[in-house]
Design a protein around this motif. Structure first.
Motif, PDB file in Angstrom:
ATOM      1  N   HIS A  30     -13.122  11.853  -0.218  1.00 17.24           N
ATOM      2  CA  HIS A  30     -12.073  10.911   0.235  1.00 17.24           C
ATOM      3  C   HIS A  30     -12.533   9.683   0.058  1.00 17.24           C
ATOM      4  N   SER A  31     -11.607   8.511   0.163  1.00 16.98           N
ATOM      5  CA  SER A  31     -11.737   6.995  -0.108  1.00 16.98           C
ATOM      6  C   SER A  31     -10.504   6.411   0.402  1.00 16.98           C
ATOM      7  N   SER A  32     -10.646   5.054   0.238  1.00 14.82           N
ATOM      8  CA  SER A  32      -9.286   4.273   0.484  1.00 14.82           C
ATOM      9  C   SER A  32      -9.449   2.976   0.047  1.00 14.82           C
ATOM     10  N   ARG A  33      -8.338   2.591  -0.482  1.00 16.21           N
ATOM     11  CA  ARG A  33      -8.509   0.952  -1.260  1.00 16.21           C
ATOM     12  C   ARG A  33      -8.046  -0.031  -0.492  1.00 16.21           C
ATOM     13  N   PRO A  34      -8.275  -1.266  -1.011  1.00 15.16           N
ATOM     14  CA  PRO A  34      -8.097  -2.351   0.242  1.00 15.16           C
ATOM     15  C   PRO A  34      -6.745  -2.445   0.503  1.00 15.16           C
ATOM     16  N   ASN A  35      -6.234  -3.424   1.571  1.00  7.33           N
ATOM     17  CA  ASN A  35      -4.744  -3.349   1.895  1.00  7.33           C
ATOM     18  C   ASN A  35      -4.360  -4.564   1.034  1.00  7.33           C
ATOM     19  N   MET A  36      -3.501  -4.052   0.283  1.00  8.39           N
ATOM     20  CA  MET A  36      -2.725  -5.345  -0.607  1.00  8.39           C
ATOM     21  C   MET A  36      -1.377  -5.806  -0.132  1.00  8.39           C
ATOM     22  N   SER A  37      -1.121  -5.439   1.174  1.00  8.19           N
ATOM     23  CA  SER A  37       0.290  -5.563   1.694  1.00  8.19           C
ATOM     24  C   SER A  37       0.166  -6.584   2.573  1.00  8.19           C
ATOM     25  N   ASP A  38       1.256  -6.726   3.339  1.00  8.69           N
ATOM     26  CA  ASP A  38       1.451  -8.065   4.279  1.00  8.69           C
ATOM     27  C   ASP A  38       1.203  -6.993   5.768  1.00  8.69           C
ATOM     28  N   ARG A  39       1.063  -5.882   5.738  1.00  7.73           N
ATOM     29  CA  ARG A  39       1.417  -5.150   6.973  1.00  7.73           C
ATOM     30  C   ARG A  39      -0.165  -4.409   7.279  1.00  7.73           C
ATOM     31  N   LYS A  40      -0.711  -4.638   8.548  1.00  9.99           N
ATOM     32  CA  LYS A  40      -1.671  -3.805   9.183  1.00  9.99           C
ATOM     33  C   LYS A  40      -1.770  -2.310   9.090  1.00  9.99           C
ATOM     34  N   ARG A  41      -3.046  -1.774   8.778  1.00  9.78           N
ATOM     35  CA  ARG A  41      -3.116  -0.496   8.590  1.00  9.78           C
ATOM     36  C   ARG A  41      -3.961   0.140   9.629  1.00  9.78           C
ATOM     37  N   ILE A  42      -3.783   0.927  10.655  1.00  9.41           N
ATOM     38  CA  ILE A  42      -4.701   1.427  11.736  1.00  9.41           C
ATOM     39  C   ILE A  42      -4.780   2.982  11.668  1.00  9.41           C
TER      40      ILE A  42
END
Length: 275
Positions: A208-220
């Motif tokens: 598994h992995s995850s990409r950078p946040n490209m949006s205007d919204r936080k992810r927690i």
């Protein structure tokens, strides 16, 4: 080496709960796919309450918190979250009635931040391959493709432990920049999108992995690693936390659950632990 599972698209979609008109159990899906989601575990009010607790810590520190290790050892709200009955009920379908917490972790991705998680297996930097275990990934805010949700290769847990390297890439949220040393076919991966209050459960050998946040919204994401008391982890760096059950815990090192106290005291205790 290209890593491709070749499943038909409907079998790679871990959101499906119906196969041939029969609802599959969490355990069946977990064993086959290595991932089960979405599982609703928190109400709107609960999600907002736990989010407020994390936001209070951000405000007290006065800086972003991209990674917070072992929050449930120090903050009473984090321990309560890790042991919410709906979470333990779902995990219990996989691991049984006796549950311990071997670790907790918060990953926070801020808007337009380059932070990412490389392709890896959790078993590379833990002893979780020594026993049946499961990790809960609980969304305190919506986790989407745009803001860097977790991505997995369904079924890859069946390959066992694979070679990794410690790249120490500066934006990799993993402590030593761990990265798997096999080629991962991006077409075989799926986005584990979750709404606030939902969680996924994944096998600790899944890629598994995850990409950078490209949006205007936080992810927690609030992560809880569950194990059973049926073995000894040996080099476990932190004490276990009790979650549920009545069995003999033997010689396992158990930590006391964090006391209800002012958040500033808890924050000081946490800072001492990571200094």
């Amino acid at each position: 080496m290209a890593f491709y599972l070749g499943f038909p698209m409907d079998q790679r979609d871990a959101r499906l709960t119906m196969r041939g008109g029969i609802r599959e159990s969490i355990c069946t899906r977990f064993e086959r796919d290595g991932i089960v989601y979405p599982i609703p575990v928190l109400s709107v009010e609960q999600s907002a309450s736990y989010l407020a607790c994390f936001s209070q810590i951000e405000a007290l520190l006065g800086r972003p918190i991209k990674r917070m290790g072992s929050p449930a050892h120090h903050f009473s709200w984090a321990y309560r979250l890790a042991t919410e009955p709906a979470i333990l009920d779902a995990v219990g379908e996989i691991l049984g009635s006796d549950l311990l917490i071997s670790g907790t972790l918060i990953f926070c991705k801020y808007p337009h931040d380059p932070a990412f998680v490389a392709w890896h297996q959790d078993t590379f930097y833990s002893n979780l391959h020594l026993t049946t275990s499961a990790s809960a990934w609980i969304a305190l805010l919506d986790s989407t493709s745009e803001n860097g949700c977790m991505r997995v290769v369904p079924g890859s847990h069946l390959q066992g432990s694979l070679p990794h390297a410690e790249t120490r890439a500066p934006d990799n949220l993993l402590k030593r920049g761990e990265e798997i040393q096999v080629d991962v076919d991006e077409m075989a991966a799926v986005d584990v999108t979750l709404k606030a209050g939902e969680m996924s459960l994944h096998d600790n050998s899944i890629i598994h992995s995850s990409r950078p946040n490209m949006s205007d919204r936080k992810r927690i994401g609030f992560i809880v690693r569950f194990v059973t008391p049926a073995y000894n982890l040996g080099s476990q760096g932190t004490s276990f936390l009790y979650a549920r059950g009545n069995c003999d815990l033997g010689s396992l090192d158990l930590a006391e659950k964090p006391p209800e106290r002012d958040v500033r005291e808890s924050l000081m205790a946490w800072e001492r632990s990571v200094s």
